[in-house]
Scaffold this active site. Structure first.
Site, mmCIF file in Angstrom:
data_model
loop_
_atom_site.group_PDB
_atom_site.id
_atom_site.type_symbol
_atom_site.label_atom_id
_atom_site.label_comp_id
_atom_site.label_asym_id
_atom_site.label_seq_id
_atom_site.Cartn_x
_atom_site.Cartn_y
_atom_site.Cartn_z
ATOM 1 N N SER A 57 0.802 -1.232 0.000
ATOM 2 C CA SER A 57 0.000 0.000 0.000
ATOM 3 C C SER A 57 0.829 1.274 0.000
ATOM 4 O O SER A 57 0.417 2.287 0.550
ATOM 5 C CB SER A 57 -0.918 0.024 1.230
ATOM 6 O OG SER A 57 -0.155 0.034 2.434
ATOM 7 N N SER A 126 2.659 -7.183 2.645
ATOM 8 C CA SER A 126 2.352 -6.099 3.574
ATOM 9 C C SER A 126 0.839 -5.925 3.723
ATOM 10 O O SER A 126 0.152 -6.827 4.204
ATOM 11 C CB SER A 126 3.054 -4.824 3.080
ATOM 12 O OG SER A 126 3.023 -3.800 4.027
ATOM 13 N N PHE A 127 0.291 -4.806 3.288
ATOM 14 C CA PHE A 127 -1.159 -4.594 3.226
ATOM 15 C C PHE A 127 -1.839 -5.741 2.472
ATOM 16 O O PHE A 127 -2.900 -6.232 2.869
ATOM 17 C CB PHE A 127 -1.380 -3.240 2.549
ATOM 18 C CG PHE A 127 -2.617 -3.047 1.737
ATOM 19 C CD1 PHE A 127 -3.770 -2.539 2.304
ATOM 20 C CD2 PHE A 127 -2.606 -3.322 0.368
ATOM 21 C CE1 PHE A 127 -4.899 -2.316 1.537
ATOM 22 C CE2 PHE A 127 -3.722 -3.096 -0.407
ATOM 23 C CZ PHE A 127 -4.881 -2.600 0.189
ATOM 24 N N ASP A 247 13.302 -4.658 8.774
ATOM 25 C CA ASP A 247 12.090 -3.975 8.305
ATOM 26 C C ASP A 247 11.682 -2.888 9.301
ATOM 27 O O ASP A 247 11.426 -3.174 10.471
ATOM 28 C CB ASP A 247 10.968 -4.997 8.146
ATOM 29 C CG ASP A 247 9.778 -4.474 7.352
ATOM 30 O OD1 ASP A 247 9.529 -3.253 7.360
ATOM 31 O OD2 ASP A 247 9.076 -5.300 6.736
ATOM 32 N N HIS A 275 11.883 -3.601 4.076
ATOM 33 C CA HIS A 275 10.525 -4.017 3.720
ATOM 34 C C HIS A 275 10.419 -4.521 2.281
ATOM 35 O O HIS A 275 9.391 -5.036 1.891
ATOM 36 C CB HIS A 275 9.572 -2.837 3.934
ATOM 37 C CG HIS A 275 8.127 -3.208 3.970
ATOM 38 N ND1 HIS A 275 7.624 -4.162 4.839
ATOM 39 C CD2 HIS A 275 7.051 -2.776 3.255
ATOM 40 C CE1 HIS A 275 6.318 -4.293 4.658
ATOM 41 N NE2 HIS A 275 5.949 -3.462 3.693
#
Length: 296
Positions: A57, A126-127, A247, A275
């Site tokens: 995101s 992630s998202f 991260d 990340h």
């Protein structure tokens, strides 16, 4: 089917309206289907067992930006599909859409339906990991194998990095600060990359939707993407967890928690990695995914 060229600059002026996602010569724009009422742009390559890649995101993100180095490697053995989720990339942005976990989960389920996929492996970044988790727990029969990369979906105090990413307001300087959170290696982040990514973030419709998704205070949006522990613990799927040790956006503790909860899980941690596992360790990451997704 779209051939991906990672050397193509994805920030030239759009040749299509990004709220519609009509196919063009741009590498970010592929085919489109209506998924749960949202016309969804997606990339496709390869043949074989279907794998759906769900992006993260960040500002200006799209399936292409997130997966351009991953798709060609997986497509050597698999059918790879990478949609732009609602509010991102070149997927339709309906005026009345609610940007929330249920919307994205229903869109992903609708994407499988639109393509006639009874079952597919899901890779969530992630998202996108929160969306993949939600789909797998709510519709376990539709998911083959599950990969969660630096995943949201369990509780954690919002990091300074994630707060900066979700609070991004467009400028080259702000983009440079965001990129500094994403990458461990300083070799990957410079003013030229920041300018390229900044221009990607200000394409028509991009910042308007992104800026409306995660207003402050942003801890509530982390909490809104959580799947209950008991649902995660009931997952029957073989699950690969991937995380960068360094991260600064999503803490490694989230993957350690998922490792505790998911019965058939394994965890790979990349050292000297932030990340961007798929970018900072591209070859090793691609091999890790391909081995996991094709093993018997």
């Amino acid at each position: 089917m779209v051939t991906l060229d990672p050397t193509v600059d994805p920030t030239v002026d759009p040749t299509v309206d990004p709220t519609v996602g009509v196919p063009s010569a741009r590498p970010e724009v592929g085919a489109s289907v209506v998924a749960d009422g949202i016309r969804t742009n997606y990339l496709e390559a390869g043949a074989g067992r279907p794998i759906v890649l769900v992006h993260g995101s960040g500002p200006g993100v799209s399936a292409y930006a997130n997966w351009r180095l991953t798709i060609p490697a997986l497509a050597e053995q698999l059918r790879v599909l990478a949609p732009d989720m609602a509010g991102f990339g070149f997927t339709e942005r309906p005026a009345d859409v609610r940007y929330e976990l249920a919307t994205w989960t229903d869109q992903l389920l609708g994407f499988l339906d639109a393509l006639g996929l009874e079952r597919a492996s899901i890779v969530g970044n992630s998202f996108g990991g929160a969306i993949a988790l939600a789909l797998a727990t709510q519709h376990p029969d539709r998911v083959d194998r599950l990969v969660l990369m630096g995943s949201v979906g369990v509780p954690f105090p919002i990091t300074e990095g994630l707060d900066a990413v979700w609070g991004y307001q467009p400028s080259p300087e702000a983009m440079r600060r965001v990129l500094d959170y994403f990458a461990w290696s300083r070799d990957l982040v410079d003013d030229e990359l920041a300018e390229v990514r900044y221009r990607a973030s200000i394409q028509p419709g991009f910042q308007e939707s992104f800026g409306s998704m995660f207003p402050a205070p942003r801890q509530r949006w982390v909490d809104a993407m959580v799947t209950p522990d008991e649902a995660i613990a009931a997952l029957p799927h073989r699950t690969l967890l991937v995380h960068g040790r360094d991260d600064r956006v999503i803490p490694l503790a989230t993957s350690l928690r998922l490792l505790d909860l998911v019965p058939r899980s394994r965890l790979h941690v990349f050292g000297q990695c932030g990340h961007w596992t798929q970018i900072e360790h591209t070859a090793a990451f691609n091999r890790l995914l391909l081995d996991f997704l094709t093993e018997e």
